[in-house]
Scaffold this motif. Sequence first.
Motif, PDB file in Angstrom:
ATOM      1  N   ILE A 132      30.381  40.860  -8.972  1.00 18.44           N
ATOM      2  CA  ILE A 132      29.016  41.596  -8.658  1.00 18.44           C
ATOM      3  C   ILE A 132      29.278  42.732  -8.421  1.00 18.44           C
ATOM      4  O   ILE A 132      28.844  43.867  -9.037  1.00 18.44           O
ATOM      5  CB  ILE A 132      28.197  40.792  -8.076  1.00 18.44           C
ATOM      6  CG1 ILE A 132      27.884  39.530  -8.652  1.00 18.44           C
ATOM      7  CG2 ILE A 132      27.095  41.623  -7.532  1.00 18.44           C
ATOM      8  CD1 ILE A 132      27.089  38.419  -7.746  1.00 18.44           C
ATOM      9  N   LEU A 133      30.199  43.246  -7.477  1.00 21.36           N
ATOM     10  CA  LEU A 133      30.433  44.563  -7.008  1.00 21.36           C
ATOM     11  C   LEU A 133      31.162  45.511  -7.973  1.00 21.36           C
ATOM     12  O   LEU A 133      30.668  46.778  -8.335  1.00 21.36           O
ATOM     13  CB  LEU A 133      31.329  44.640  -5.892  1.00 21.36           C
ATOM     14  CG  LEU A 133      30.691  44.109  -4.473  1.00 21.36           C
ATOM     15  CD1 LEU A 133      31.758  44.111  -3.338  1.00 21.36           C
ATOM     16  CD2 LEU A 133      29.860  44.961  -3.851  1.00 21.36           C
ATOM     17  N   ARG A 134      31.869  44.790  -8.825  1.00 23.84           N
ATOM     18  CA  ARG A 134      32.355  45.567  -9.946  1.00 23.84           C
ATOM     19  C   ARG A 134      31.628  45.852 -11.067  1.00 23.84           C
ATOM     20  O   ARG A 134      31.259  46.855 -11.584  1.00 23.84           O
ATOM     21  CB  ARG A 134      33.683  44.873 -10.527  1.00 23.84           C
ATOM     22  CG  ARG A 134      34.433  45.630 -11.640  1.00 23.84           C
ATOM     23  CD  ARG A 134      35.800  44.919 -12.057  1.00 23.84           C
ATOM     24  NE  ARG A 134      35.717  43.349 -12.345  1.00 23.84           N
ATOM     25  CZ  ARG A 134      36.177  42.597 -11.687  1.00 23.84           C
ATOM     26  NH1 ARG A 134      37.060  42.735 -10.466  1.00 23.84           N
ATOM     27  NH2 ARG A 134      36.197  41.165 -11.858  1.00 23.84           N
ATOM     28  N   GLU A 135      30.531  44.752 -11.364  1.00 19.15           N
ATOM     29  CA  GLU A 135      29.247  45.018 -12.299  1.00 19.15           C
ATOM     30  C   GLU A 135      28.647  46.178 -12.034  1.00 19.15           C
ATOM     31  O   GLU A 135      28.197  47.127 -12.754  1.00 19.15           O
ATOM     32  CB  GLU A 135      28.529  43.953 -12.244  1.00 19.15           C
ATOM     33  CG  GLU A 135      29.197  43.094 -13.548  1.00 19.15           C
ATOM     34  CD  GLU A 135      28.984  43.605 -14.802  1.00 19.15           C
ATOM     35  OE1 GLU A 135      28.066  44.132 -15.484  1.00 19.15           O
ATOM     36  OE2 GLU A 135      30.144  43.638 -15.370  1.00 19.15           O
ATOM     37  N   LEU A 136      28.313  46.373 -10.514  1.00 18.90           N
ATOM     38  CA  LEU A 136      27.376  47.352 -10.181  1.00 18.90           C
ATOM     39  C   LEU A 136      28.282  48.544 -10.341  1.00 18.90           C
ATOM     40  O   LEU A 136      27.505  49.523 -10.847  1.00 18.90           O
ATOM     41  CB  LEU A 136      27.277  47.190  -8.501  1.00 18.90           C
ATOM     42  CG  LEU A 136      26.197  46.021  -8.304  1.00 18.90           C
ATOM     43  CD1 LEU A 136      26.096  45.578  -6.641  1.00 18.90           C
ATOM     44  CD2 LEU A 136      24.543  46.470  -8.699  1.00 18.90           C
ATOM     45  N   ARG A 137      29.234  48.586  -9.826  1.00 19.12           N
ATOM     46  CA  ARG A 137      30.092  49.975  -9.898  1.00 19.12           C
ATOM     47  C   ARG A 137      30.375  50.398 -11.431  1.00 19.12           C
ATOM     48  O   ARG A 137      30.119  51.573 -11.853  1.00 19.12           O
ATOM     49  CB  ARG A 137      31.643  49.739  -9.436  1.00 19.12           C
ATOM     50  CG  ARG A 137      32.179  50.887  -9.086  1.00 19.12           C
ATOM     51  CD  ARG A 137      33.449  50.802  -8.389  1.00 19.12           C
ATOM     52  NE  ARG A 137      34.443  51.923  -8.634  1.00 19.12           N
ATOM     53  CZ  ARG A 137      35.383  51.727  -9.681  1.00 19.12           C
ATOM     54  NH1 ARG A 137      35.363  50.792 -10.351  1.00 19.12           N
ATOM     55  NH2 ARG A 137      35.912  52.891 -10.041  1.00 19.12           N
ATOM     56  N   GLU A 138      30.713  49.343 -12.470  1.00 19.33           N
ATOM     57  CA  GLU A 138      30.775  49.680 -13.629  1.00 19.33           C
ATOM     58  C   GLU A 138      29.458  50.422 -14.345  1.00 19.33           C
ATOM     59  O   GLU A 138      29.372  51.089 -15.238  1.00 19.33           O
ATOM     60  CB  GLU A 138      31.493  48.397 -14.565  1.00 19.33           C
ATOM     61  CG  GLU A 138      32.678  48.087 -14.237  1.00 19.33           C
ATOM     62  CD  GLU A 138      33.858  48.968 -14.463  1.00 19.33           C
ATOM     63  OE1 GLU A 138      33.568  49.605 -15.865  1.00 19.33           O
ATOM     64  OE2 GLU A 138      34.572  49.474 -13.704  1.00 19.33           O
ATOM     65  N   GLY A 139      28.438  49.596 -14.035  1.00 21.80           N
ATOM     66  CA  GLY A 139      27.124  49.940 -14.591  1.00 21.80           C
ATOM     67  C   GLY A 139      26.878  51.252 -14.177  1.00 21.80           C
ATOM     68  O   GLY A 139      26.434  52.292 -15.244  1.00 21.80           O
ATOM     69  N   VAL A 140      26.943  51.884 -13.002  1.00 20.81           N
ATOM     70  CA  VAL A 140      26.792  53.286 -12.696  1.00 20.81           C
ATOM     71  C   VAL A 140      27.788  53.994 -13.489  1.00 20.81           C
ATOM     72  O   VAL A 140      27.265  55.106 -13.884  1.00 20.81           O
ATOM     73  CB  VAL A 140      26.834  53.453 -11.000  1.00 20.81           C
ATOM     74  CG1 VAL A 140      26.759  54.849 -10.899  1.00 20.81           C
ATOM     75  CG2 VAL A 140      25.826  52.783 -10.346  1.00 20.81           C
ATOM     76  N   LEU A 141      28.956  53.737 -13.480  1.00 23.45           N
ATOM     77  CA  LEU A 141      30.062  54.637 -13.998  1.00 23.45           C
ATOM     78  C   LEU A 141      29.850  54.774 -15.453  1.00 23.45           C
ATOM     79  O   LEU A 141      30.323  55.595 -16.391  1.00 23.45           O
ATOM     80  CB  LEU A 141      31.314  54.043 -13.696  1.00 23.45           C
ATOM     81  CG  LEU A 141      31.866  54.219 -12.246  1.00 23.45           C
ATOM     82  CD1 LEU A 141      33.353  53.813 -12.266  1.00 23.45           C
ATOM     83  CD2 LEU A 141      31.882  55.714 -11.950  1.00 23.45           C
ATOM     84  N   ASN A 142      29.098  53.835 -16.034  1.00 23.02           N
ATOM     85  CA  ASN A 142      28.901  53.806 -17.723  1.00 23.02           C
ATOM     86  C   ASN A 142      27.276  53.953 -17.745  1.00 23.02           C
ATOM     87  O   ASN A 142      26.815  53.767 -19.100  1.00 23.02           O
ATOM     88  CB  ASN A 142      29.335  52.352 -18.262  1.00 23.02           C
ATOM     89  CG  ASN A 142      30.438  52.204 -18.438  1.00 23.02           C
ATOM     90  OD1 ASN A 142      31.380  52.864 -18.851  1.00 23.02           O
ATOM     91  ND2 ASN A 142      31.036  51.190 -17.285  1.00 23.02           N
ATOM     92  N   VAL A 168      22.979  47.844 -14.251  1.00 27.01           N
ATOM     93  CA  VAL A 168      22.989  47.919 -12.787  1.00 27.01           C
ATOM     94  C   VAL A 168      21.838  47.026 -12.117  1.00 27.01           C
ATOM     95  O   VAL A 168      22.036  46.136 -11.443  1.00 27.01           O
ATOM     96  CB  VAL A 168      22.753  49.300 -12.402  1.00 27.01           C
ATOM     97  CG1 VAL A 168      22.590  49.401 -10.750  1.00 27.01           C
ATOM     98  CG2 VAL A 168      23.990  50.327 -12.601  1.00 27.01           C
ATOM     99  N   LYS A 169      20.812  46.886 -12.843  1.00 20.70           N
ATOM    100  CA  LYS A 169      19.497  45.979 -12.482  1.00 20.70           C
ATOM    101  C   LYS A 169      20.021  44.722 -12.499  1.00 20.70           C
ATOM    102  O   LYS A 169      19.572  43.922 -11.738  1.00 20.70           O
ATOM    103  CB  LYS A 169      18.371  46.428 -13.514  1.00 20.70           C
ATOM    104  CG  LYS A 169      17.410  47.483 -12.837  1.00 20.70           C
ATOM    105  CD  LYS A 169      16.132  47.325 -13.585  1.00 20.70           C
ATOM    106  CE  LYS A 169      15.848  48.574 -14.242  1.00 20.70           C
ATOM    107  NZ  LYS A 169      14.584  48.867 -14.972  1.00 20.70           N
ATOM    108  N   ARG A 170      20.523  44.447 -13.491  1.00 16.95           N
ATOM    109  CA  ARG A 170      21.175  42.729 -13.712  1.00 16.95           C
ATOM    110  C   ARG A 170      21.889  42.518 -12.698  1.00 16.95           C
ATOM    111  O   ARG A 170      21.783  41.180 -12.120  1.00 16.95           O
ATOM    112  CB  ARG A 170      21.714  42.599 -15.213  1.00 16.95           C
ATOM    113  CG  ARG A 170      20.599  42.301 -16.305  1.00 16.95           C
ATOM    114  CD  ARG A 170      21.687  41.684 -17.416  1.00 16.95           C
ATOM    115  NE  ARG A 170      22.703  42.125 -17.831  1.00 16.95           N
ATOM    116  CZ  ARG A 170      22.603  43.190 -18.620  1.00 16.95           C
ATOM    117  NH1 ARG A 170      21.457  43.629 -19.305  1.00 16.95           N
ATOM    118  NH2 ARG A 170      23.759  44.059 -19.123  1.00 16.95           N
ATOM    119  N   ALA A 171      22.964  43.428 -12.728  1.00 14.25           N
ATOM    120  CA  ALA A 171      23.867  43.158 -11.539  1.00 14.25           C
ATOM    121  C   ALA A 171      23.335  42.875 -10.171  1.00 14.25           C
ATOM    122  O   ALA A 171      23.738  42.237  -9.380  1.00 14.25           O
ATOM    123  CB  ALA A 171      24.981  44.172 -11.708  1.00 14.25           C
TER     124      ALA A 171
END
Length: 220
Positions: A8-18, A24-27
């Motif tokens: 989840i933390l990785r998804e949040l990070r990746e969402g912002v970086l992409n 980001v909302k989903r994560a």
Amino acid sequence: MSMSKEDILRELREGVLNYDEERVKRAAQMALENGVDPYLAITEGLTPAIREIGEKFERMEIFLPQLTIAAKAMEAGVAVLEPALSKAQSQKVRQGKVVIGTVQGDIHSIGKNIVATMLKAAGFEVIDLGVDVAVDKFLEAAERANADIIAASALMSFTKVMQRDLVEYMKSVGAKGKYKLMVGGGPVNEEWAREIGADGYAEDAIKAVKVAKELIEKKQ
């Protein structure tokens, strides 16, 4: 769907970086559904990502539109997570309130916009007054919002004197101790900030966040 905290933390990070607001909302939603501490999701998922984006911007690897989209994605994530924070956590995440604007006679907005974007991403509530802002308007807005900091930008050497006028005006209405004043912009430097009696100076958006945090700590 169950996901590990790390995922989840990785998804949040990746969402912002992409620059992917939906991701980001989903994560963020997943974080809540999987019992991940929302404070952790913000401070270890979103915050490091936006810091990385800020650094890329500083190195001119990305430009203002990307910075703005990434910050919007981060804000969307925070909006999902914030209601789940405890009061103490919420105070830690919410840094304080900043009234920001470009001084009267100056219509440059890019620098100010970047600083406003980075402050928002760092958890500050930002009231952006736009450009060509008269000294009394800064104070009116600070009063109305019960702000902690006033940030005044000047991009031309002949408009930077308006920053001095702002300090003088704040003194004359007895507001000098009430709000911390930060100044910045092309012709502005540390020396000038000291000379006019401002509380802080930052040469770029990353430093501006640091200075704003320091000013809030001093205020408390």
